[in-house]
Design a protein around this motif. Structure first.
Motif, short mmCIF file in Angstrom:
data_model
loop_
_atom_site.label_atom_id
_atom_site.label_comp_id
_atom_site.label_asym_id
_atom_site.label_seq_id
_atom_site.Cartn_x
_atom_site.Cartn_y
_atom_site.Cartn_z
N VAL A 173 13.03 -0.48 -18.38
CA VAL A 173 12.31 -1.11 -19.38
C VAL A 173 12.93 -1.06 -20.64
O VAL A 173 13.62 -0.03 -21.02
N THR A 174 13.15 -2.14 -21.23
CA THR A 174 13.94 -2.31 -22.57
C THR A 174 13.13 -1.71 -23.63
O THR A 174 11.91 -1.31 -23.50
N GLU A 175 13.76 -1.38 -24.82
CA GLU A 175 13.01 -0.41 -25.76
C GLU A 175 11.68 -1.33 -26.43
O GLU A 175 11.59 -2.65 -26.54
N ILE A 176 10.89 -0.51 -26.71
CA ILE A 176 9.57 -1.08 -27.16
C ILE A 176 10.07 -1.33 -28.72
O ILE A 176 10.24 -0.38 -29.42
N ARG A 177 9.69 -2.59 -29.09
CA ARG A 177 9.96 -2.77 -30.58
C ARG A 177 8.76 -2.50 -31.51
O ARG A 177 8.96 -1.95 -32.77
N SER A 178 7.74 -2.76 -31.15
CA SER A 178 6.46 -2.31 -31.90
C SER A 178 5.30 -2.42 -30.87
O SER A 178 5.39 -3.00 -29.89
N GLY A 179 4.20 -1.84 -31.17
CA GLY A 179 3.04 -1.57 -30.66
C GLY A 179 3.02 -0.71 -29.30
O GLY A 179 3.84 0.43 -29.26
N ALA A 180 2.44 -0.63 -28.35
CA ALA A 180 2.04 0.16 -27.30
C ALA A 180 1.91 -0.65 -25.81
O ALA A 180 1.04 -1.62 -25.87
N ARG A 181 2.62 -0.36 -24.65
CA ARG A 181 2.99 -0.78 -23.54
C ARG A 181 2.31 0.05 -22.75
O ARG A 181 2.73 1.32 -22.47
N SER A 182 1.18 -0.38 -21.87
CA SER A 182 0.55 0.51 -20.77
C SER A 182 0.45 -0.30 -19.76
O SER A 182 0.54 -1.21 -19.44
N LEU A 183 0.76 0.78 -18.36
CA LEU A 183 0.32 0.15 -17.15
C LEU A 183 0.03 1.31 -16.16
O LEU A 183 0.34 2.44 -16.35
N LEU A 184 -0.69 1.08 -14.90
CA LEU A 184 -0.80 1.94 -13.79
C LEU A 184 0.36 1.82 -12.94
O LEU A 184 0.71 0.85 -12.56
N GLN A 185 1.09 2.89 -12.88
CA GLN A 185 2.07 3.13 -11.84
C GLN A 185 1.66 3.84 -10.65
O GLN A 185 1.14 4.92 -10.85
N THR A 186 1.89 3.16 -9.57
CA THR A 186 1.29 3.99 -8.40
C THR A 186 2.39 3.92 -7.21
O THR A 186 3.39 3.04 -7.22
N THR A 187 2.72 4.85 -6.52
CA THR A 187 3.67 4.97 -5.52
C THR A 187 3.10 5.29 -4.18
O THR A 187 1.96 5.99 -4.10
N TRP A 188 3.29 4.45 -3.19
CA TRP A 188 2.61 4.31 -1.91
C TRP A 188 3.56 4.71 -0.84
O TRP A 188 4.78 4.07 -0.88
N ARG A 189 3.33 5.50 0.18
CA ARG A 189 4.08 6.10 1.04
C ARG A 189 3.53 5.28 2.61
O ARG A 189 2.21 5.46 2.70
N PHE A 190 4.22 5.15 3.36
CA PHE A 190 3.77 4.56 4.71
C PHE A 190 4.54 5.46 5.76
O PHE A 190 5.59 5.99 5.73
N ASP A 191 3.66 5.66 6.86
CA ASP A 191 3.97 6.67 7.79
C ASP A 191 5.12 5.91 8.54
O ASP A 191 5.21 4.80 8.73
N LEU A 192 6.24 6.77 8.97
CA LEU A 192 7.28 6.20 9.67
C LEU A 192 7.25 6.23 11.05
O LEU A 192 6.59 6.99 11.74
#
Length: 192
Positions: A173-192
Motif C-alpha cells: 500500500v502506497t503512503e497515505i498523503r491525507s485522510g484515513a483509509r479503512s477496509l476489512l481484511q479477511t483471510t480464509w482457509r480451505f481444507d486440503l
C-alpha cells in the motif's frame, strides 16, 4: 491454475454495502489504540497501521465477504473444500502510513516450531479485502498495488479484492498523503 505473473488470480467485485465510514470513525474515537509496526517474515516493516476496531456491523460484513469467497472457490480449485475464517480485522491507515510489498501466506508458528519460525500455507489461503472508504473522498494516496502483476487498485467503498496469499501475489500500500483509509481484511482457509 496458471498464474505466471500473479495477475490471473486477482478477482475484483463491487458490492452494495452500507456506509460504515462514520461508524468506524466513531468506534476509533471511542477506543483509540496506538498504531503498531508489524514485520513480515523478512523483518521489513509493513508500515504503521491500526488494527481491529470494534465496530457494530463487522460480523455482517465478514459474512458478506464469506459468501463472495465461497462463490470464488471454484475459480481457485477450492470447490468442495470446507472454508474457515483465519482472521478478520478492520485496518485503518492514517496520514503517513503505508505497507511495503509483502505476501500474506505466513503464520507465526512459535508455539509449535520455535521462536521466529514462520509457516507458509502455499495452497489453501485466500485474502479478501473489502474497502470501507473511498480514495479521493476519504483519503489520498494509499493505492493497493501488486508489483508482479503491474497492477494498482483504486479504493472505492464496496470494492472487494480477492487473491491467494502466496508469493505470486505480493502486494503493498502506497503512503497515505491525507485522510484515513479503512477496509476489512479477511483471510480464509480451505481444507486440503
Amino acid at each position: 491454475m496458471s498464474t505466471p505473473d500473479g495477475r490471473d488470480g486477482i478477482r475484483i467485485r463491487h458490492l452494495a454495502i452500507d456506509d460504515y465510514r462514520q461508524v468506524i470513525q466513531d468506534a476509533w474515537k471511542a477506543n483509540p489504540k496506538p498504531s503498531k509496526t508489524y514485520n513480515t517474515d523478512h523483518g521489513r516493516e509493513r508500515g504503521r497501521m491500526s488494527f481491529d476496531v470494534d465496530m457494530p456491523g463487522k460480523e455482517a460484513l465478514v459474512e458478506i465477504v464469506r459468501q463472495q469467497v465461497e462463490t470464488l472457490a471454484g475459480e481457485y480449485n477450492y470447490a468442495g473444500r470446507n472454508i474457515s475464517l483465519a482472521s478478520s480485522q478492520i485496518l485503518l491507515y492514517f496520514e503517513g502510513a503505508g505497507c511495503p510489498v509483502h505476501c500474506d501466506d505466513q503464520d507465526p508458528a512459535d508455539k509449535d516450531y520455535g521462536l521466529g519460525t514462520v509457516m507458509f500455507n502455499w495452497a489453501n489461503q485466500l485474502v479478501a479485502l473489502l474497502y470501507l472508504s473511498t480514495e479521493g473522498v476519504d483519503f489520498e494516496g494509499g493505492k493497493l498495488h501488486f508489483p508482479n502483476a503491474n497492477l494498482q487498485i483504486d479504493g472505492v467503498v464496496g470494492k472487494l479484492v480477492a487473491f491467494p496469499g502466496h508469493f505470486k501475489y505480493k502486494h503493498g500500500v502506497t503512503e497515505i498523503r491525507s485522510g484515513a483509509r479503512s477496509l476489512l481484511q479477511t483471510t480464509w482457509r480451505f481444507d486440503l
